[in-house]
Motif scaffolding. Structure first.
Motif, PDB file in Angstrom:
ATOM      1  N   LYS A 127     -98.967 -36.427  34.975  1.00 37.22           N
ATOM      2  CA  LYS A 127    -100.395 -36.239  34.753  1.00 37.22           C
ATOM      3  C   LYS A 127    -101.225 -37.130  35.672  1.00 37.22           C
ATOM      4  N   HIS A 128    -100.733 -38.359  35.897  1.00 38.17           N
ATOM      5  CA  HIS A 128    -101.460 -39.312  36.729  1.00 38.17           C
ATOM      6  C   HIS A 128    -100.922 -39.363  38.156  1.00 38.17           C
ATOM      7  N   ASN A 129     -99.977 -38.441  38.456  1.00 29.67           N
ATOM      8  CA  ASN A 129     -99.409 -38.335  39.802  1.00 29.67           C
ATOM      9  C   ASN A 129     -98.786 -39.672  40.264  1.00 29.67           C
ATOM     10  N   HIS A 130     -98.095 -40.309  39.334  1.00 33.37           N
ATOM     11  CA  HIS A 130     -97.389 -41.559  39.667  1.00 33.37           C
ATOM     12  C   HIS A 130     -95.982 -41.190  40.160  1.00 33.37           C
ATOM     13  N   LEU A 131     -95.812 -41.140  41.459  1.00 31.88           N
ATOM     14  CA  LEU A 131     -94.559 -40.677  42.054  1.00 31.88           C
ATOM     15  C   LEU A 131     -93.378 -41.542  41.615  1.00 31.88           C
ATOM     16  N   TYR A 132     -93.575 -42.851  41.629  1.00 25.94           N
ATOM     17  CA  TYR A 132     -92.481 -43.751  41.251  1.00 25.94           C
ATOM     18  C   TYR A 132     -92.087 -43.514  39.790  1.00 25.94           C
ATOM     19  N   GLY A 133     -93.065 -43.314  38.926  1.00 25.85           N
ATOM     20  CA  GLY A 133     -92.800 -43.067  37.515  1.00 25.85           C
ATOM     21  C   GLY A 133     -92.060 -41.758  37.302  1.00 25.85           C
ATOM     22  N   ILE A 134     -92.419 -40.735  38.117  1.00 28.01           N
ATOM     23  CA  ILE A 134     -91.740 -39.437  38.000  1.00 28.01           C
ATOM     24  C   ILE A 134     -90.267 -39.578  38.383  1.00 28.01           C
ATOM     25  N   MET A 135     -90.010 -40.233  39.515  1.00 28.26           N
ATOM     26  CA  MET A 135     -88.634 -40.354  40.007  1.00 28.26           C
ATOM     27  C   MET A 135     -87.769 -41.199  39.064  1.00 28.26           C
ATOM     28  N   THR A 136     -88.283 -42.348  38.630  1.00 31.38           N
ATOM     29  CA  THR A 136     -87.494 -43.195  37.721  1.00 31.38           C
ATOM     30  C   THR A 136     -87.311 -42.512  36.368  1.00 31.38           C
ATOM     31  N   GLY A 137     -88.334 -41.756  35.931  1.00 27.91           N
ATOM     32  CA  GLY A 137     -88.228 -41.041  34.658  1.00 27.91           C
ATOM     33  C   GLY A 137     -87.161 -39.953  34.720  1.00 27.91           C
ATOM     34  N   LEU A 138     -87.114 -39.230  35.836  1.00 20.57           N
ATOM     35  CA  LEU A 138     -86.100 -38.182  35.999  1.00 20.57           C
ATOM     36  C   LEU A 138     -84.686 -38.777  36.016  1.00 20.57           C
ATOM     37  N   VAL A 139     -84.535 -39.898  36.721  1.00 18.54           N
ATOM     38  CA  VAL A 139     -83.220 -40.549  36.766  1.00 18.54           C
ATOM     39  C   VAL A 139     -82.820 -41.047  35.387  1.00 18.54           C
ATOM     40  N   SER A 140     -83.772 -41.625  34.673  1.00 16.04           N
ATOM     41  CA  SER A 140     -83.490 -42.119  33.324  1.00 16.04           C
ATOM     42  C   SER A 140     -83.102 -40.984  32.389  1.00 16.04           C
ATOM     43  N   LEU A 141     -83.803 -39.849  32.485  1.00 16.25           N
ATOM     44  CA  LEU A 141     -83.451 -38.681  31.669  1.00 16.25           C
ATOM     45  C   LEU A 141     -82.054 -38.174  32.030  1.00 16.25           C
ATOM     46  N   GLY A 142     -81.796 -38.128  33.325  1.00 20.22           N
ATOM     47  CA  GLY A 142     -80.470 -37.697  33.770  1.00 20.22           C
ATOM     48  C   GLY A 142     -79.369 -38.588  33.222  1.00 20.22           C
ATOM     49  N   ASN A 143     -79.600 -39.886  33.222  1.00 15.70           N
ATOM     50  CA  ASN A 143     -78.602 -40.831  32.705  1.00 15.70           C
ATOM     51  C   ASN A 143     -78.318 -40.585  31.223  1.00 15.70           C
ATOM     52  N   MET A 144     -79.374 -40.323  30.453  1.00 17.32           N
ATOM     53  CA  MET A 144     -79.181 -40.102  29.020  1.00 17.32           C
ATOM     54  C   MET A 144     -78.498 -38.761  28.742  1.00 17.32           C
ATOM     55  N   HIS A 145     -78.890 -37.732  29.470  1.00 14.38           N
ATOM     56  CA  HIS A 145     -78.221 -36.436  29.303  1.00 14.38           C
ATOM     57  C   HIS A 145     -76.735 -36.553  29.668  1.00 14.38           C
ATOM     58  N   ARG A 146     -76.458 -37.301  30.717  1.00  8.03           N
ATOM     59  CA  ARG A 146     -75.055 -37.509  31.123  1.00  8.03           C
ATOM     60  C   ARG A 146     -74.281 -38.229  30.030  1.00  8.03           C
ATOM     61  N   SER A 147     -74.894 -39.243  29.420  1.00  6.83           N
ATOM     62  CA  SER A 147     -74.232 -39.984  28.335  1.00  6.83           C
ATOM     63  C   SER A 147     -73.954 -39.091  27.137  1.00  6.83           C
ATOM     64  N   CYS A 148     -74.812 -38.094  26.918  1.00  8.80           N
ATOM     65  CA  CYS A 148     -74.632 -37.156  25.798  1.00  8.80           C
ATOM     66  C   CYS A 148     -73.748 -35.963  26.180  1.00  8.80           C
ATOM     67  N   PHE A 149     -73.202 -35.978  27.398  1.00 12.59           N
ATOM     68  CA  PHE A 149     -72.372 -34.889  27.911  1.00 12.59           C
ATOM     69  C   PHE A 149     -73.172 -33.607  28.099  1.00 12.59           C
ATOM     70  N   GLN A 150     -74.482 -33.747  28.268  1.00 13.61           N
ATOM     71  CA  GLN A 150     -75.334 -32.597  28.575  1.00 13.61           C
ATOM     72  C   GLN A 150     -75.459 -32.536  30.098  1.00 13.61           C
ATOM     73  N   LEU A 151     -74.380 -32.071  30.722  1.00 15.23           N
ATOM     74  CA  LEU A 151     -74.244 -32.223  32.172  1.00 15.23           C
ATOM     75  C   LEU A 151     -75.165 -31.288  32.956  1.00 15.23           C
ATOM     76  N   VAL A 152     -75.450 -30.108  32.432  1.00 15.35           N
ATOM     77  CA  VAL A 152     -76.365 -29.185  33.117  1.00 15.35           C
ATOM     78  C   VAL A 152     -77.754 -29.815  33.208  1.00 15.35           C
ATOM     79  N   GLN A 153     -78.219 -30.370  32.075  1.00 17.37           N
ATOM     80  CA  GLN A 153     -79.534 -31.015  32.055  1.00 17.37           C
ATOM     81  C   GLN A 153     -79.554 -32.260  32.944  1.00 17.37           C
TER      82      GLN A 153
END
Length: 342
Positions: A47-73
């Motif tokens: 919403k605020h076009n914070h590029l760094y926040g978007i990239m770190t947020g995506l990586v953080s989400l990916g890490n959690m999905h990976r931990s839950c074995f939600q590999l597609v996500q």
């Protein structure tokens, strides 16, 4: 986070978001709450076009999905972060790390060809020794599982040549590739020792599959595949993971071939037993025939000797012994001579 927000320190603010997400996971293992929080903060960054926040947020989400074995996500989140890093490159970020995360997810998902593809793409673009070492490690793992030994040992040696590889490789993964090297060397005593003393975690499934496939223990390979499926998809799922489907088909074919050979060997054994019985029967019949002939020959010889004896007796003038007969004849001659003289 409040201080960073007040002073417009965007990077520190989103670092705080990542730390809070990690705290939610580690304190209560509440992945749902952590994913929900991180998703809201990602929406805030967009919403605020914070590029760094978007990239770190995506990586953080990916890490959690990976931990839950939600590999597609997880792969989807990592790829979105990768595209942003391509579009807005930073000298503080090595893009090889993005490729390494995606490659690791494909490896966990048993898609070894895609693992190899991502690792090679990352190696072509990475400039960090840590990232290169990590990518060579995951590449070596994929090549080993694909039975491409010559390429595996080349990737393994490249991985070991980097001095800071430990920073880019998870301990379980590092131990796994070392066990694979011992399997490659056919040093099975060392393999068994390492499996007992080294911490390999979930990567033990790959070792179980690769090791038993090498020693042709196919039932154990299928067992390892099924255990992986239960872990990944639950007991109700009967289909193999995508990367195991082709391998499972090959293993099943090998098992079928072993069964066919076992049946052929059993048929050969039964046929050999039948032939041996026939030979034994023939030998017994031969012995019986030979004994019957011997008895017949003996009887014929006995009859011949009896016949000859009877002929000899019939040709003699008296049945007295020859010496007695001769003595009597001499006495008769003497008696006649005496009578004439008188």
């Amino acid at each position: 986070m409040l201080y960073a927000k007040e002073h417009n320190r965007i990077e520190h603010f989103y670092t705080g978001v990542s730390l809070r997400t990690t705290f939610l996971v580690n304190s209560s293992a509440n992945y749902a709450a952590a994913i929900d929080y991180q998703t809201k903060m990602l929406d805030y960054a967009k919403k605020h076009n914070h590029l760094y926040g978007i990239m770190t947020g995506l990586v953080s989400l990916g890490n959690m999905h990976r931990s839950c074995f939600q590999l597609v996500q997880a792969i989807d989140a990592y790829k979105q972060a990768l595209e942003l890093n391509k579009k807005y490159p930073s000298r503080f970020h090595d893009i090889g790390i993005d490729y390494k995360r995606i490659a690791e997810c494909y490896f966990i998902a048993i898609n070894f060809e895609k693992t190899l593809e991502m690792a090679n793409l990352g190696l072509a673009l990475s400039k960090s020794e840590v990232s290169i070492g990590g990518l060579q490690c995951i590449k070596a793992l994929a090549l080993f599982m694909l039975d491409r030994d010559a390429e595996f040992i080349k990737a393994y040696n490249a991985y070991k040549s980097h001095t800071n590889v430990a920073l880019g490789v998870l301990p379980h993964m590092a131990n796994c590739v070392e066990v694979m090297k011992k399997i490659y060397d056919a040093d099975y005593a060392a393999v068994n020792k390492m499996l007992t003393h080294e911490n390999i975690g979930g990567y033990i499934t790959y070792i179980d599959v690769a090791y038993n496939k090498r020693i042709k223990n196919y039932p154990r390979v299928l067992d390892a595949m099924r255990r992986y499926n239960i872990l990944a998809y639950g007991e109700s799922n009967e289909a193999f993971a995508p990367g195991f489907m082709q391998m499972g088909s090959a293993v099943t074919n090998n098992l079928a071939e072993l069964d066919r050979r076992r049946a052929a060997n059993e048929n050969s054994r039964l046929e050999l037993t039948r032939i041996n019985l026939e030979l034994t029967k023939t030998q017994l019949e031969l012995y019986l025939s030979r004994d019957s002939q011997l008895i017949a020959n003996t009887a014929a010889e006995s009859q011949r000797l009896t016949y000859n004896n009877q002929r000899l007796l019939a040709s003699c003038p008296t049945r007295l012994p020859h010496s007695v007969f001769c003595a009597r004849q001499a006495w008769k001659r003497q008696s006649r001579t005496a009578y004439v003289l008188l």
